[in-house]
Scaffold this motif. Structure first.
Motif, mmCIF file in Angstrom:
data_model
loop_
_atom_site.group_PDB
_atom_site.id
_atom_site.type_symbol
_atom_site.label_atom_id
_atom_site.label_comp_id
_atom_site.label_asym_id
_atom_site.label_seq_id
_atom_site.Cartn_x
_atom_site.Cartn_y
_atom_site.Cartn_z
ATOM 1 N N PRO B 62 0.801 -1.199 -0.139
ATOM 2 C CA PRO B 62 -0.089 -0.026 0.009
ATOM 3 C C PRO B 62 0.894 1.230 -0.004
ATOM 4 O O PRO B 62 0.727 2.126 -0.761
ATOM 5 C CB PRO B 62 -0.732 -0.213 1.185
ATOM 6 N N LEU B 65 2.089 2.197 -3.327
ATOM 7 C CA LEU B 65 1.344 2.576 -4.202
ATOM 8 C C LEU B 65 1.290 4.181 -4.305
ATOM 9 O O LEU B 65 1.245 5.014 -5.038
ATOM 10 C CB LEU B 65 0.052 1.783 -4.438
ATOM 11 N N LEU B 66 1.311 4.573 -2.796
ATOM 12 C CA LEU B 66 0.947 5.939 -2.503
ATOM 13 C C LEU B 66 2.092 6.744 -2.915
ATOM 14 O O LEU B 66 2.005 7.816 -3.412
ATOM 15 C CB LEU B 66 0.695 6.167 -0.996
ATOM 16 N N VAL B 69 2.038 7.501 -6.694
ATOM 17 C CA VAL B 69 0.957 8.474 -6.859
ATOM 18 C C VAL B 69 1.588 9.881 -6.570
ATOM 19 O O VAL B 69 1.482 10.802 -7.290
ATOM 20 C CB VAL B 69 -0.386 8.197 -6.119
ATOM 21 N N VAL B 118 0.204 2.580 -11.429
ATOM 22 C CA VAL B 118 -0.039 1.686 -10.127
ATOM 23 C C VAL B 118 -0.051 0.467 -10.619
ATOM 24 O O VAL B 118 0.188 -0.502 -10.031
ATOM 25 C CB VAL B 118 -1.330 2.152 -9.712
ATOM 26 N N ILE B 146 -7.492 4.664 -3.680
ATOM 27 C CA ILE B 146 -6.270 5.369 -4.377
ATOM 28 C C ILE B 146 -6.448 6.455 -5.458
ATOM 29 O O ILE B 146 -6.002 7.367 -5.487
ATOM 30 C CB ILE B 146 -5.678 3.998 -5.301
ATOM 31 N N THR B 150 -5.382 9.916 -5.454
ATOM 32 C CA THR B 150 -4.719 10.729 -6.591
ATOM 33 C C THR B 150 -5.397 11.990 -6.808
ATOM 34 O O THR B 150 -4.832 13.163 -6.986
ATOM 35 C CB THR B 150 -5.080 10.046 -7.838
ATOM 36 N N ILE B 213 -6.222 0.295 3.073
ATOM 37 C CA ILE B 213 -5.519 -0.508 1.835
ATOM 38 C C ILE B 213 -4.988 -1.976 2.349
ATOM 39 O O ILE B 213 -5.496 -2.875 1.773
ATOM 40 C CB ILE B 213 -4.705 0.299 0.925
#
Lengths: 256, 252
Positions: B62, B65-66, B69, B118, B146, B150, B213
């Motif tokens: 998780p 992924l952040l 972004v 992603v 997500i 974003t 997440i």
């Protein structure tokens, strides 16, 4: 039926404490070419931005095609087209895509056909499917002006259309501007080149430190100054004339 | 609302989607740092980190992924800055079109390009052994969170892109955003941190988003975290949207 495309009265604009326009008045007749002449920082671009609804004036009034620029900005935008100081083309898109994009935003029926016609007219057909980032300065400016003609606006603003162009490209732009005026479009252009105003404009206004210090036809402006003296001077060709002659000769030999 | 809103919007989105498809390198650049962090933390530091999960990559996912972004939206700011400084905005704004579509075109494009990066990162993580027991609904919820995250960061990027004076200024703003996940539960559980750091970590937005997440991906109950996460995302989005619009309209 009024005959004025643009009417400006007592126009004022300041950026913070700097007063850029100190009460500017002028009128532009329909279907004519009006040149606003001035050096860098005289306030030319500010006038263009106010007339094209990008800036709000602090004082005075301005109407474009009969619509007040602040209260009727949407109507003004429908009547005009702006070609800014730097060629505002999307460099990632091709020339054709740029034209189609604007045609779609003007909600025209056949964007592709409109684009094809303009590419032809501006001699960009060969480069139509190349990205605009690969264009020369002159080609970019031509594309820029072509984009401004989409939707046949009644009034076109050209902010220093030939600054930074080579002599050939400049003459091409002049030709386009003359054709525009011949077809009935009102052209408002700003320039810092005296020669450009002399070549193109029906009326000229000189902006200096936020005020119009002179305006009228070229003949009228000439009368403001002492009468011409007759002297006999052998006329040497200017460097520009030499340059253009050589270039043209080269092109002729290429064609053969 | 302008009657041409949707057709103008279509043109704007089409335009910036072309920008993305013609500069795929921007997507690759965005994914490189998160993938490098993924490799570094899974294969170098991971063995020494006690998280209580079976495989560290599942714990790490998780946060990675952040970070992706957070670095992806800097391109949105960059594209906005270019449009502003190259006169494209002036051209559009002097035309009879729905003005807000100029900005929304960039925002929607930001959503799509970040979704692409992603997906690429998830693909790499799958190769590294990332597995999730989450069902379709949980995955949709993850995608939703997500997407909201974003959007929130995109509107912040819009403020930066519209108000920046130089290209350097544009890119600088995203560094703190990329750094924020490090002081959260994204890499290590917060229990091991000194109290002051821990207090910050547990109460900043990234932790609640990461925890939500993580819970969704491992099929655990999400509890209250998800509401805190959503509140953060929506809250940041509204505030950033308000200020971005103010900067955008102040250009008149």
């Amino acid at each position: 039926m009024q005959n004025q495309s643009i009417q400006v009265k007592g126009l004022q604009k300041s950026y913070k404490k700097l007063q850029v326009l100190k009460g500017v008045d002028f009128e532009v007749e329909k279907g004519t070419i009006f040149a606003l002449l001035g050096s860098n920082g005289a306030g030319k671009t500010t006038v263009v931005k106010i007339l094209s609804t990008l800036l709000k004036p602090d004082g005075g009034t301005a109407t474009v095609n009969g619509f007040e620029v602040v209260s009727k900005s949407e109507n003004v935008r429908k009547s005009i087209s702006l070609t800014g100081q730097f060629a505002a083309v999307d460099e990632v898109l091709t020339g054709r895509e740029n034209l189609i994009m604007i045609a779609r935003l003007r909600h025209l029926e056949q964007p592709r056909q409109v684009a094809d016609e303009l590419l032809q007219r501006f001699g960009l057909t060969g480069a139509a499917d190349r990205r605009a980032s690969t264009y020369s300065g002159g080609m970019r400016r031509r594309l820029d002006i072509a984009m401004s003609l989409i939707g046949k606006p009644q009034i076109i603003f050209l902010d220093e259309p030939t600054t930074g162009l080579d002599p050939e490209a400049r003459i091409e732009v002049w030709k386009v501007v003359k054709e525009l005026a011949d077809s009935g479009t009102t052209v408002f252009l700003t320039t810092q080149y005296l020669e450009e105003a002399e070549q193109l404009a029906d009326r000229i206004a000189i902006l200096h430190e936020g005020r119009l210090i002179a305006s009228g036809t070229l003949e009228k402006l000439k009368k403001l100054f002492p009468p011409a003296k007759v002297e006999y001077v052998e006329k040497q060709p200017s460097l520009e004339e030499i340059f253009l002659t050589i270039i043209n000769k080269k092109e002729e030999t290429k064609d053969e | 609302m302008n009657k041409h809103f949707f057709s103008d919007m279509g043109v704007m989105v089409g335009r910036s989607m072309r920008h993305i498809s013609r500069s795929m390198d921007t997507i690759i650049t965005v994914t490189i740092t998160p993938i490098a962090l993924l490799l570094l933390f899974v294969y170098v530091f991971g063995g020494a980190i006690q998280t209580g999960t079976d495989h560290y990559v599942n714990y790490l996912m998780p946060g990675i992924l952040l970070i992706a972004v957070a670095s992806g939206i800097s391109y949105t700011a960059y594209r906005l800055f270019l449009d502003k400084s190259k006169g494209i905005f002036e051209r559009f704004h002097s035309m009879p079109i729905a003005r807000s579509t100029v900005l929304w075109g960039h925002v929607l494009t930001s959503l799509v390009s970040n979704a692409l990066s992603v997906i690429i990162i998830i693909f790499v993580a799958l190769i590294m052994g990332f597995r999730s027991s989450a069902g379709v609904l949980s995955w949709l919820a993850v995608a939703g969170i997500i997407a909201l995250f974003t959007l929130a960061l995109t509107w912040m990027a819009a403020i930066a892109g519209l108000s920046a004076k130089s290209v350097d200024g544009v890119s600088a703003f995203s560094y703190p955003l990329i750094f924020l996940p490090f002081i959260s539960s994204a890499f290590v559980p917060t229990e091991s941190m000194p109290w002051a750091v821990r207090a910050f970590a547990e109460n900043q937005p990234v932790t609640s988003i990461v925890e939500s997440i993580r819970a969704l991906l491992s099929n655990q109950p999400v509890g209250n975290e998800i509401w805190i996460a959503l509140a953060w995302c929506v809250g940041i989005m509204i505030v950033a949207y308000f200020f971005a619009m103010r900067v955008y309209k102040a250009r008149r």
